[in-house]
Design a protein around this motif. Structure first.
Motif, PDB file in Angstrom:
ATOM      1  N   LEU A 184      -4.138  13.500  -4.619  1.00  0.00           N
ATOM      2  CA  LEU A 184      -3.905  12.280  -3.839  1.00  0.00           C
ATOM      3  C   LEU A 184      -4.061  12.424  -2.326  1.00  0.00           C
ATOM      4  O   LEU A 184      -4.375  11.443  -1.647  1.00  0.00           O
ATOM      5  CB  LEU A 184      -2.505  11.741  -4.136  1.00  0.00           C
ATOM      6  N   VAL A 185      -3.818  13.599  -1.781  1.00  0.00           N
ATOM      7  CA  VAL A 185      -3.896  13.734  -0.315  1.00  0.00           C
ATOM      8  C   VAL A 185      -5.280  13.390   0.230  1.00  0.00           C
ATOM      9  O   VAL A 185      -5.389  12.692   1.252  1.00  0.00           O
ATOM     10  CB  VAL A 185      -3.451  15.142   0.128  1.00  0.00           C
ATOM     11  N   PRO A 186      -6.379  13.832  -0.409  1.00  0.00           N
ATOM     12  CA  PRO A 186      -7.689  13.403   0.109  1.00  0.00           C
ATOM     13  C   PRO A 186      -7.873  11.887   0.093  1.00  0.00           C
ATOM     14  O   PRO A 186      -8.534  11.320   0.965  1.00  0.00           O
ATOM     15  CB  PRO A 186      -8.683  14.088  -0.852  1.00  0.00           C
ATOM     16  N   VAL A 187      -7.279  11.209  -0.886  1.00  0.00           N
ATOM     17  CA  VAL A 187      -7.383   9.749  -0.969  1.00  0.00           C
ATOM     18  C   VAL A 187      -6.628   9.097   0.178  1.00  0.00           C
ATOM     19  O   VAL A 187      -7.142   8.202   0.855  1.00  0.00           O
ATOM     20  CB  VAL A 187      -6.853   9.240  -2.325  1.00  0.00           C
ATOM     21  N   VAL A 188      -5.384   9.542   0.403  1.00  0.00           N
ATOM     22  CA  VAL A 188      -4.585   8.903   1.455  1.00  0.00           C
ATOM     23  C   VAL A 188      -5.120   9.238   2.848  1.00  0.00           C
ATOM     24  O   VAL A 188      -4.885   8.488   3.795  1.00  0.00           O
ATOM     25  CB  VAL A 188      -3.094   9.296   1.342  1.00  0.00           C
ATOM     26  N   ALA A 189      -5.841  10.353   2.962  1.00  0.00           N
ATOM     27  CA  ALA A 189      -6.460  10.671   4.256  1.00  0.00           C
ATOM     28  C   ALA A 189      -7.489   9.603   4.630  1.00  0.00           C
ATOM     29  O   ALA A 189      -7.559   9.162   5.780  1.00  0.00           O
ATOM     30  CB  ALA A 189      -7.116  12.048   4.202  1.00  0.00           C
ATOM     31  N   GLY A 190      -8.270   9.182   3.643  1.00  0.00           N
ATOM     32  CA  GLY A 190      -9.232   8.115   3.895  1.00  0.00           C
ATOM     33  C   GLY A 190      -8.557   6.776   4.141  1.00  0.00           C
ATOM     34  O   GLY A 190      -8.993   5.994   5.000  1.00  0.00           O
ATOM     35  N   ILE A 191      -7.476   6.509   3.420  1.00  0.00           N
ATOM     36  CA  ILE A 191      -6.748   5.254   3.606  1.00  0.00           C
ATOM     37  C   ILE A 191      -6.121   5.202   4.995  1.00  0.00           C
ATOM     38  O   ILE A 191      -6.107   4.148   5.647  1.00  0.00           O
ATOM     39  CB  ILE A 191      -5.667   5.100   2.517  1.00  0.00           C
ATOM     40  N   ALA A 192      -5.586   6.321   5.459  1.00  0.00           N
ATOM     41  CA  ALA A 192      -4.983   6.372   6.790  1.00  0.00           C
ATOM     42  C   ALA A 192      -6.003   6.026   7.865  1.00  0.00           C
ATOM     43  O   ALA A 192      -5.694   5.345   8.853  1.00  0.00           O
ATOM     44  CB  ALA A 192      -4.397   7.761   7.047  1.00  0.00           C
ATOM     45  N   ASP A 193      -7.241   6.473   7.672  1.00  0.00           N
ATOM     46  CA  ASP A 193      -8.298   6.163   8.634  1.00  0.00           C
ATOM     47  C   ASP A 193      -8.630   4.669   8.632  1.00  0.00           C
ATOM     48  O   ASP A 193      -8.862   4.071   9.680  1.00  0.00           O
ATOM     49  CB  ASP A 193      -9.546   6.993   8.306  1.00  0.00           C
ATOM     50  N   LEU A 226       0.824  -1.207   0.000  1.00  0.00           N
ATOM     51  CA  LEU A 226       0.000   0.000   0.000  1.00  0.00           C
ATOM     52  C   LEU A 226       0.863   1.264   0.000  1.00  0.00           C
ATOM     53  O   LEU A 226       0.660   2.176  -0.809  1.00  0.00           O
ATOM     54  CB  LEU A 226      -0.934  -0.006   1.208  1.00  0.00           C
ATOM     55  N   LEU A 227       1.843   1.337   0.884  1.00  0.00           N
ATOM     56  CA  LEU A 227       2.682   2.535   0.993  1.00  0.00           C
ATOM     57  C   LEU A 227       3.511   2.736  -0.270  1.00  0.00           C
ATOM     58  O   LEU A 227       3.585   3.846  -0.805  1.00  0.00           O
ATOM     59  CB  LEU A 227       3.600   2.426   2.215  1.00  0.00           C
ATOM     60  N   ALA A 228       4.138   1.662  -0.739  1.00  0.00           N
ATOM     61  CA  ALA A 228       4.946   1.750  -1.955  1.00  0.00           C
ATOM     62  C   ALA A 228       4.080   2.104  -3.157  1.00  0.00           C
ATOM     63  O   ALA A 228       4.502   2.859  -4.044  1.00  0.00           O
ATOM     64  CB  ALA A 228       5.676   0.428  -2.203  1.00  0.00           C
ATOM     65  N   GLY A 229       2.855   1.577  -3.205  1.00  0.00           N
ATOM     66  CA  GLY A 229       1.945   1.868  -4.310  1.00  0.00           C
ATOM     67  C   GLY A 229       1.538   3.330  -4.345  1.00  0.00           C
ATOM     68  O   GLY A 229       1.456   3.944  -5.418  1.00  0.00           O
ATOM     69  N   ILE A 230       1.300   3.912  -3.171  1.00  0.00           N
ATOM     70  CA  ILE A 230       0.939   5.332  -3.108  1.00  0.00           C
ATOM     71  C   ILE A 230       2.107   6.191  -3.574  1.00  0.00           C
ATOM     72  O   ILE A 230       1.928   7.150  -4.330  1.00  0.00           O
ATOM     73  CB  ILE A 230       0.523   5.713  -1.669  1.00  0.00           C
ATOM     74  N   PHE A 231       3.317   5.851  -3.126  1.00  0.00           N
ATOM     75  CA  PHE A 231       4.501   6.605  -3.550  1.00  0.00           C
ATOM     76  C   PHE A 231       4.706   6.503  -5.059  1.00  0.00           C
ATOM     77  O   PHE A 231       4.980   7.505  -5.730  1.00  0.00           O
ATOM     78  CB  PHE A 231       5.732   6.078  -2.808  1.00  0.00           C
ATOM     79  N   LEU A 232       4.546   5.307  -5.593  1.00  0.00           N
ATOM     80  CA  LEU A 232       4.708   5.100  -7.033  1.00  0.00           C
ATOM     81  C   LEU A 232       3.665   5.880  -7.823  1.00  0.00           C
ATOM     82  O   LEU A 232       3.962   6.473  -8.864  1.00  0.00           O
ATOM     83  CB  LEU A 232       4.612   3.609  -7.357  1.00  0.00           C
ATOM     84  N   ALA A 233       2.424   5.894  -7.317  1.00  0.00           N
ATOM     85  CA  ALA A 233       1.359   6.646  -7.991  1.00  0.00           C
ATOM     86  C   ALA A 233       1.667   8.136  -7.996  1.00  0.00           C
ATOM     87  O   ALA A 233       1.472   8.828  -9.008  1.00  0.00           O
ATOM     88  CB  ALA A 233       0.023   6.383  -7.305  1.00  0.00           C
ATOM     89  N   ALA A 234       2.165   8.652  -6.870  1.00  0.00           N
ATOM     90  CA  ALA A 234       2.505  10.073  -6.785  1.00  0.00           C
ATOM     91  C   ALA A 234       3.638  10.410  -7.752  1.00  0.00           C
ATOM     92  O   ALA A 234       3.619  11.457  -8.413  1.00  0.00           O
ATOM     93  CB  ALA A 234       2.899  10.440  -5.356  1.00  0.00           C
ATOM     94  N   CYS A 235       4.636   9.512  -7.857  1.00  0.00           N
ATOM     95  CA  CYS A 235       5.745   9.726  -8.792  1.00  0.00           C
ATOM     96  C   CYS A 235       5.242   9.750 -10.232  1.00  0.00           C
ATOM     97  O   CYS A 235       5.623  10.621 -11.020  1.00  0.00           O
ATOM     98  CB  CYS A 235       6.789   8.617  -8.632  1.00  0.00           C
ATOM     99  N   PHE A 236       4.382   8.802 -10.577  1.00  0.00           N
ATOM    100  CA  PHE A 236       3.882   8.702 -11.951  1.00  0.00           C
ATOM    101  C   PHE A 236       3.022   9.905 -12.319  1.00  0.00           C
ATOM    102  O   PHE A 236       3.184  10.496 -13.392  1.00  0.00           O
ATOM    103  CB  PHE A 236       3.074   7.417 -12.122  1.00  0.00           C
ATOM    104  N   ILE A 237       2.119  10.290 -11.431  1.00  0.00           N
ATOM    105  CA  ILE A 237       1.218  11.401 -11.732  1.00  0.00           C
ATOM    106  C   ILE A 237       2.004  12.700 -11.871  1.00  0.00           C
ATOM    107  O   ILE A 237       1.791  13.482 -12.807  1.00  0.00           O
ATOM    108  CB  ILE A 237       0.131  11.526 -10.645  1.00  0.00           C
TER     109      ILE A 237
END
Length: 360
Positions: free
Chosen positions: A38-47, A13-24
């Motif tokens: 992406l920040v609104p998405v990861v806010a929900g994932i963190a919860d 999950l963490l590596a995937g989010i980082f990779l997505a941020a790099c690609f975008i």
């Protein structure tokens, strides 16, 4: 959010989010647009995963600066290459040798750290119509649309779908927009106050004094490269704007220093762009940090300790200066020497004579 949790296994999950941020960010050439998407998405994932929200926001901010530094359509890349007089592809090759090891190291850390991640709440079924606003934001951002238009489309799509599905009422929608505007107003006031204070420093000669001190003892090629790095760092601390850091006296002086001490212009452009991203990525009053903190309802200071990628690329950039790691790339590209056009050579000679006259 539920779709992300469904597609990615917990340990990636963490590596995937980082990779997505790099690609975008690499695709759209802007760190701000990536953070907004992406920040609104990861806010929900963190919860859902009981992860530290500041840590998750730090992953996005770090990945956002990867693309901002390397993308051909990034304003920092365009400004750095134009002011230093080199081709984007040549600057990319130098930068890539610095950014790739840093990104791989951070990516590996997120894979290792992700071994302990576990979804603590049941993943609800994916409501595909509610995924549409995220897809609209991501799609329009990747397509290169203006950030303001991306946000307007995201707000409109969210409101329409919310009203159609009964998730929100019209007044709730308007109230949410009002709350967001009020919060961004505070951010604007902070930015204006910081900019005003720093402009007073410049007006009273503080910037010129620092530049003079930075360039006083330069007497070698390596010292010149370190001076250029320090120059862009000090301007970032003062102005907190990536694009502005490549203009005015700072850029002219960086170009003169590179010419005088025979620093390859591809290397000087890479240094300007890289250290701009490093400092912009860690200062709490930069636009990226303020927006990420606002979207996550956090203090910018709480995110700084989790900004691994900006620190990593800064370390690798310094290593490339001290150990000339990128020299091989410079040698292979156009036989390793920057050969400016005749007009640029004449201008450089004039600049050198001017600097020598000042020294005398």
């Amino acid at each position: 959010m539920n779709l992300t949790l469904l597609l990615l296994p917990d340990h990636l999950l963490l590596a995937g989010i980082f990779l997505a941020a790099c690609f975008i960010s690499l695709s759209i050439g802007t760190s701000v647009g990536t953070i907004v998407a992406l920040v609104p998405v990861v806010a929900g994932i963190a919860d859902k995963t009981d992860m530290n929200l500041a840590f998750m926001a730090g992953i996005v901010v770090g990945g956002a600066f990867f693309g901002d530094n390397l993308s051909f359509i990034s304003d920092t890349t365009i400004a750095a290459t134009r002011t230093q007089g080199c081709a984007m592809r040549d600057k990319f090759r130098v930068n890539f040798m610095i950014a790739l090891p840093a990104a791989l190291m951070v990516f590996g850390y997120y894979i290792f750290r992700g071994m302990d991640v576990m979804t603590t709440h049941d993943i609800q079924s994916v409501e595909w119509i509610k995924v549409l606003p995220y897809l609209v934001v991501l799609g329009t951002a990747i397509a290169g649309m203006n950030v303001a238009l991306v946000l307007i489309l995201g707000i409109a799509t969210t409101g329409v779908i919310g009203l159609l599905t009964g998730s929100i009422s019209l007044f709730d929608w308007l109230g949410s927009m009002g709350t967001g505007i009020t919060g961004m107003g505070e951010l604007i006031i902070i930015t204006l106050m910081a900019g005003g204070m720093l402009e007073l420093i410049r007006f009273n000669g503080g910037v010129d004094y620092i530049i003079q001190k930075l360039t006083k003892h330069v007497n070698s090629k390596r010292g010149a490269e370190l001076c250029i790095a320090a120059l862009v760092e000090h301007r970032q601390f003062l102005y907190s704007q990536q694009y502005d850091s490549h203009h005015h006296s700072g850029t002219d002086l960086a170009n003169d220093i590179a010419t005088r001490y025979r620093v390859d212009k591809r290397k000087s452009a890479s240094i300007l762009d890289t250290f701009s991203c490093v400092i912009q990525g860690i200062i709490p009053y930069g636009a990226q940090m303020l927006i990420a903190a606002k979207l996550a309802s956090l203090s910018p200071l709480s995110i700084i300790e989790y900004l691994y990628y900006p620190v990593a690329i800064g370390v690798f950039a310094l290593l490339s200066i001290f150990f000339e790691i990128s020299q091989t790339i410079l040698v292979k590209t156009r036989a390793g020497g920057y050969i400016p056009p005749p007009t640029a050579r004449l201008e450089s000679i004039c600049n050198i004579q001017t600097m020598k006259a000042k020294d005398i």
